[in-house]
Design an enzyme around this catalytic site. Structure first.
Site, PDB file in Angstrom:
ATOM      1  N   ASP A 188      -2.820 -18.156   1.427  1.00 52.45           N
ATOM      2  CA  ASP A 188      -3.947 -18.859   0.804  1.00 52.45           C
ATOM      3  C   ASP A 188      -4.462 -19.960   1.737  1.00 52.45           C
ATOM      4  O   ASP A 188      -5.665 -20.130   1.937  1.00 52.45           O
ATOM      5  CB  ASP A 188      -3.583 -19.412  -0.587  1.00 52.45           C
ATOM      6  CG  ASP A 188      -2.148 -19.906  -0.697  1.00 52.45           C
ATOM      7  OD1 ASP A 188      -1.397 -19.793   0.287  1.00 52.45           O
ATOM      8  OD2 ASP A 188      -1.764 -20.417  -1.760  1.00 52.45           O
TER       9      ASP A 188
ATOM     10  N   ASP B 184      -5.162  -6.781   5.824  1.00 51.05           N
ATOM     11  CA  ASP B 184      -6.388  -6.070   5.441  1.00 51.05           C
ATOM     12  C   ASP B 184      -7.453  -7.089   5.037  1.00 51.05           C
ATOM     13  O   ASP B 184      -8.606  -7.054   5.490  1.00 51.05           O
ATOM     14  CB  ASP B 184      -6.037  -5.147   4.257  1.00 51.05           C
ATOM     15  CG  ASP B 184      -7.129  -4.148   3.947  1.00 51.05           C
ATOM     16  OD1 ASP B 184      -8.117  -4.104   4.693  1.00 51.05           O
ATOM     17  OD2 ASP B 184      -6.984  -3.413   2.957  1.00 51.05           O
TER      18      ASP B 184
ATOM     19  N   ASP C 121     -10.884  -8.806   7.469  1.00 54.15           N
ATOM     20  CA  ASP C 121     -12.299  -8.711   7.062  1.00 54.15           C
ATOM     21  C   ASP C 121     -12.943 -10.097   7.060  1.00 54.15           C
ATOM     22  O   ASP C 121     -14.086 -10.265   7.505  1.00 54.15           O
ATOM     23  CB  ASP C 121     -12.422  -8.093   5.656  1.00 54.15           C
ATOM     24  CG  ASP C 121     -12.650  -6.586   5.710  1.00 54.15           C
ATOM     25  OD1 ASP C 121     -12.172  -5.963   6.686  1.00 54.15           O
ATOM     26  OD2 ASP C 121     -13.278  -6.036   4.794  1.00 54.15           O
TER      27      ASP C 121
ATOM     28  N   TYR D 292       0.823  -1.212   0.000  1.00 51.51           N
ATOM     29  CA  TYR D 292       0.000   0.000   0.000  1.00 51.51           C
ATOM     30  C   TYR D 292       0.858   1.264   0.000  1.00 51.51           C
ATOM     31  O   TYR D 292       0.380   2.346  -0.341  1.00 51.51           O
ATOM     32  CB  TYR D 292      -0.958   0.031   1.199  1.00 51.51           C
ATOM     33  CG  TYR D 292      -2.044  -1.029   1.161  1.00 51.51           C
ATOM     34  CD1 TYR D 292      -2.196  -1.871   0.066  1.00 51.51           C
ATOM     35  CD2 TYR D 292      -2.939  -1.186   2.216  1.00 51.51           C
ATOM     36  CE1 TYR D 292      -3.180  -2.843   0.029  1.00 51.51           C
ATOM     37  CE2 TYR D 292      -3.931  -2.157   2.185  1.00 51.51           C
ATOM     38  CZ  TYR D 292      -4.036  -2.982   1.085  1.00 51.51           C
ATOM     39  OH  TYR D 292      -5.020  -3.946   1.058  1.00 51.51           O
TER      40      TYR D 292
ATOM     41  N   LYS E  38       3.479 -15.212   2.026  1.00 53.06           N
ATOM     42  CA  LYS E  38       3.474 -15.949   0.749  1.00 53.06           C
ATOM     43  C   LYS E  38       4.939 -16.233   0.410  1.00 53.06           C
ATOM     44  O   LYS E  38       5.448 -15.864  -0.657  1.00 53.06           O
ATOM     45  CB  LYS E  38       2.769 -15.071  -0.301  1.00 53.06           C
ATOM     46  CG  LYS E  38       2.417 -15.770  -1.581  1.00 53.06           C
ATOM     47  CD  LYS E  38       1.295 -16.793  -1.455  1.00 53.06           C
ATOM     48  CE  LYS E  38       1.099 -17.531  -2.766  1.00 53.06           C
ATOM     49  NZ  LYS E  38       0.270 -18.722  -2.655  1.00 53.06           N
TER      50      LYS E  38
END
Ligand code: NAD
Length: 356
Positions: free
Chosen positions: A223, A247, A251, A142, A191
């Site tokens: 994942d 992020d 959620d 980001y 990852k």
């Protein structure tokens, strides 16, 4: 105690939910003999409309001068067409960076009263859901370079995921310190099978874990983590992860607990001044209708009392009042269930304040 709070109501449901958190804070101040002085700060769409900037420097200065910051939410369809740097969310990214808030703590806890609101099977929910996502907040993709160029007659876009060792180390330490106060288990989510930045995360966290021999440490690809959260969330205590993975996973985590409207968050840097906000957005679909769930914001205010002001008893009083209201069957629309009493956003604030 006398504390100054920079209050960012923001956009959409922001003003409605922040009003309820302030109502509860007023009750705490009255009961425990504190003074909370609020300083209004414009950020997001409201600041764009008023000042032409999602976070004018004068507004950031107000936040830096306060003992802490309480935020509702920013953004909405009115400002979606604006170029990246002028969008409401940019104000939030600049606030986090300007205040040096590198760690974001997002607890995902299932309130037993809301167990039926979880989309997971009862057999999974029965094992309990109580974990915390520690998300790095001011670096990674980001904050890396974003660019779109023309190449061979087509557009090519690039976003850079960059992490420095010190950025990983400081968030890693927060994760281990937090785990020490909980069930002493840290899972690094990354990852590392593909990304260099993830391999660096693992290398640095291996160093940090040596300082915390009591903590059980594990690693998981993002994942797989997104699957495991649905399959058996009880296996997690503290998840530490980068900005984008955090992020997304937080959620997902919030939905496991029933409704996104219940989840608070804290963002902290090196000092005690922090920024506290619910994890949801400005919910433009229900804005102005007095039906948002204010509990995520009210619990964010409780986190502020605990982590920034050292008011543990006052924070516990807010959590107990939320628990009592839920036990008494008081519900906003997003968590309504049979036999419960439906209330508006402001009535939920009244109900919690009355139980302090
Ligand atoms: P959202 O979280 O605002 O809404 C998603 C869904 O959850 C909607 O159906 C909404 O009605 C519901 N919801 C959210 N909070 C609720 C609450 N307290 N009570 C009841 N229901 C609630 O996410 P979105 O729709 O993707 O984003 C809307 C806007 O918010 C966008 O402009 C986005 O950029 C912004 N946003 C801001 C923040 C922030 O300020 N920190 C975070 C996320 C999104």
């Amino acid at each position: 105690m006398n504390k100054t709070i920079a209050v960012i109501r923001g956009d959409g449901i922001g003003p409605e939910i922040v009003n309820e958190a302030l109502k509860v804070l007023d009750k705490v101040a009255e009961k425990y003999g504190h003074t909370f002085t609020c300083d209004d700060v414009d950020m997001g769409g409201v600041a764009i409309d008023k000042w032409g900037d999602p976070l004018p420097q004068a507004m950031l200065d107000k936040c830096l001068a306060a003992d802490s910051v309480l935020l509702g939410a920013v953004g909405g369809p009115n400002w979606e067409g604006l170029p990246g740097p002028q969008r409401p969310e940019k104000g939030l990214l600049r606030l986090r960076a300007g205040m040096g808030l590198y760690s974001n703590l997002r607890p995902a806890k299932l309130w037993p009263q809301l167990a039926q609101a979880s989309p997971l099977k009862p057999s999974i929910v029965e094992k309990g859901i109580d974990f915390l996502v520690v998300r790095e907040l001011i670096s990674g993709i980001y904050f890396g370079e974003h660019k779109t160029v023309e190449e061979n007659g087509e557009k090519v876009a690039t976003d850079v995921m960059r992490y420095a060792e010190h950025e990983i180390e400081r968030i890693g330490r927060i994760a281990f310190e937090t785990a020490m106060k909980r069930r002493k288990k840290v899972t690094c989510v990354d990852k590392a099978n593909v990304l260099d930045s993830s391999r660096l995360w693992r290398a640095v966290l291996h160093r940090v874990k040596e300082e915390y021999p009591e903590v059980e440490y594990g690693e998981m690809f993002v994942d797989n983590a997104s699957m495991q959260l649905v399959k058996d969330p009880s296996q997690f205590d503290v998840i530490v992860t980068g900005n984008m993975f955090g992020d997304i996973l937080s959620d997902e985590a919030s939905m496991l607990t029933g409704t996104i409207g219940m989840i608070p968050s804290s963002s902290l840097g090196d000092g005690t001044r922090g920024m506290y906000e619910p994890i949801h957005g400005s919910a433009p679909d229900i804005a102005g209708q007095n039906k948002a769930n204010p509990i995520g914001t009210i619990l964010s205010a409780a986190m502020m009392l605990k982590y920034s002001f050292g008011m543990d008893a006052e924070a516990a009083a807010i959590e107990a009042a939320v628990n009592k209201a839920l036990n008494d069957g008081v519900r906003t629309a997003d968590m309504m269930a049979e036999g419960c009493t439906p209330v508006s956003c402001s009535e939920m604030g009244d109900a919690i304040a009355a139980r302090i």
